[in-house]
Design a protein around this motif. Sequence first.
Motif, mmCIF file in Angstrom:
data_model
loop_
_atom_site.group_PDB
_atom_site.id
_atom_site.type_symbol
_atom_site.label_atom_id
_atom_site.label_comp_id
_atom_site.label_asym_id
_atom_site.label_seq_id
_atom_site.Cartn_x
_atom_site.Cartn_y
_atom_site.Cartn_z
ATOM 1 N N ALA A 75 -44.875 23.839 19.118
ATOM 2 C CA ALA A 75 -46.124 23.918 19.877
ATOM 3 C C ALA A 75 -47.000 22.692 19.624
ATOM 4 O O ALA A 75 -47.619 22.157 20.552
ATOM 5 N N LEU A 76 -47.049 22.244 18.388
ATOM 6 C CA LEU A 76 -47.891 21.090 18.059
ATOM 7 C C LEU A 76 -47.390 19.829 18.746
ATOM 8 O O LEU A 76 -48.188 19.038 19.267
ATOM 9 N N THR A 77 -46.085 19.610 18.739
ATOM 10 C CA THR A 77 -45.559 18.403 19.389
ATOM 11 C C THR A 77 -45.641 18.507 20.907
ATOM 12 O O THR A 77 -45.949 17.532 21.595
ATOM 13 N N PHE A 99 -46.595 23.363 4.994
ATOM 14 C CA PHE A 99 -45.605 23.736 6.007
ATOM 15 C C PHE A 99 -45.674 22.807 7.211
ATOM 16 O O PHE A 99 -44.648 22.289 7.677
ATOM 17 N N VAL A 100 -46.876 22.583 7.715
ATOM 18 C CA VAL A 100 -47.027 21.770 8.926
ATOM 19 C C VAL A 100 -46.668 20.314 8.647
ATOM 20 O O VAL A 100 -45.894 19.689 9.399
ATOM 21 N N GLU A 101 -47.237 19.753 7.583
ATOM 22 C CA GLU A 101 -46.994 18.342 7.319
ATOM 23 C C GLU A 101 -45.524 18.062 7.002
ATOM 24 O O GLU A 101 -44.978 17.037 7.424
ATOM 25 N N THR A 102 -44.871 18.969 6.273
ATOM 26 C CA THR A 102 -43.454 18.782 5.969
ATOM 27 C C THR A 102 -42.603 18.861 7.230
ATOM 28 O O THR A 102 -41.693 18.053 7.448
ATOM 29 N N SER A 103 -42.907 19.843 8.091
ATOM 30 C CA SER A 103 -42.156 19.998 9.344
ATOM 31 C C SER A 103 -42.260 18.751 10.208
ATOM 32 O O SER A 103 -41.261 18.271 10.765
ATOM 33 N N LEU A 104 -43.460 18.208 10.321
ATOM 34 C CA LEU A 104 -43.668 17.018 11.146
ATOM 35 C C LEU A 104 -43.027 15.787 10.512
ATOM 36 O O LEU A 104 -42.451 14.940 11.207
ATOM 37 N N VAL A 106 -40.343 15.560 8.278
ATOM 38 C CA VAL A 106 -38.874 15.511 8.250
ATOM 39 C C VAL A 106 -38.274 15.435 9.656
ATOM 40 O O VAL A 106 -37.134 15.013 9.821
ATOM 41 N N SER A 107 -39.057 15.847 10.664
ATOM 42 C CA SER A 107 -38.555 15.761 12.039
ATOM 43 C C SER A 107 -39.025 14.485 12.739
ATOM 44 O O SER A 107 -38.760 14.293 13.931
ATOM 45 N N ASP A 108 -39.760 13.644 11.987
ATOM 46 C CA ASP A 108 -40.261 12.374 12.525
ATOM 47 C C ASP A 108 -41.087 12.589 13.788
ATOM 48 O O ASP A 108 -40.975 11.851 14.771
#
Length: 313
Positions: A75-77, A99-104, A106-108
Motif C-alpha cells: 500500500a505504501l509503495t 517493520f516498515v523501514e525494514t520492509s522498504l 530490503v525490497s529497495d
Amino acid sequence: MELYFLGTGAGMPSKRRNVTSIVLNLLAERGTCWMFDCGEGTQHQALKSPVKIGKLEKLFITHLHGDHIYGLPGALTSRSYQGGDTPLSMYGPKGLRAFVETSLLVSDAHLAYPLEIVELEEEGLVWEDDAFRVTAMRLEHRVECWGYRIEEKDMPGKLLTDKLRELGLPSGPLYGRLKSGQDVTLPDGTVVRSADVIGPPIAGRTVVILGDTRYCDGARELARGADVLVHEATFAQNRQELALAYDHSTSVDAARVAGEAGAGTLILTHISSRYQEEEADVLLHEAQELHADTHLAHDHFSYTIARKPAGAL
C-alpha cells in the motif's frame, strides 16, 4: 464522513472476507481518507472499491499481528504510483517503524512522499487540528493493541441571513465579520451582536475503531457516547471460552461495550472464518438482542455517519 470496510475477516483471509482494513472517508471534510489497519491484500481490495490509496493522509495501526499489517509495504509503495506525493503519517505500537523501514529497505522501495511514523507510548491525544482530534487507549489483547477515537469538533452555526435582511444589512463584508464572531455597529448606532444572528452550533461526529480485544475498560472508555463504534466480534457467544483464551471478543461482548458506553451504531467486524455466509448472521442476532442498532460488516460494506440536527450537541 463514511466508513468503508476493505477487509472484515479475522486471522486469515477466506473466500468471503479479506483480513482487516477499514477506511474513514473524509473527502468531503478534508479531501483525504484515513486507513485503520492494512492486512495482506488491502491494495487489491481497494482496486475493487471507491477508495483511492493516493488520497491516504493518515494510517492508524492497532497492533502488529500479520492480519493487520502485512499489506503495508504494498500500500505504501502503491501510494507513490497513484499520485500520492503529500506527506503520510502513520501511528501504531512500538515496532511499527522497524517493520516498515525494514520492509522498504530490503525490497529497495522508494517513496515519492515524506513518511512520518509515530510509535505510541502513552494513552491520550495522538493528533489534533482545528477540525479533528484523535485519541488512543490500550486494549486487552495478546500483544500491545490500541483503539482509536476520532472526534470531529463542533462547528459554528449558520448565519441567519433572513434575520440580517430584516435588520436591513446588505450582504457583504459585514456578514463575514458577524460569521467570525465580531459584533457590528450600524451607521445609526444599532449594535448587531454576532451571537444573535448565528444559529445553533453543528455537533461534530465521533467514530471509535477498536483493534483486537477482549471485553475491557479501555474499549468502554473510548466508546463513551460515540456516534459509531466499530468492534471486533470474532466469535459467537457459544465460543466465549475460546474468545477469552485468545483475547478476542464475542458478538455479545461487543454489544455490552456499546450499551454500557452509550454508543449509537455498533458495527461488528473481524469475523472468524468459521462463520461463512448465513452462519455469520448468528453474530448479528446475538448482538441485536442487547443493542438493536447493530450492523454486521462485510467486505465493501459502507456506512455513512450522518450529522445530528443543528443544536443537538
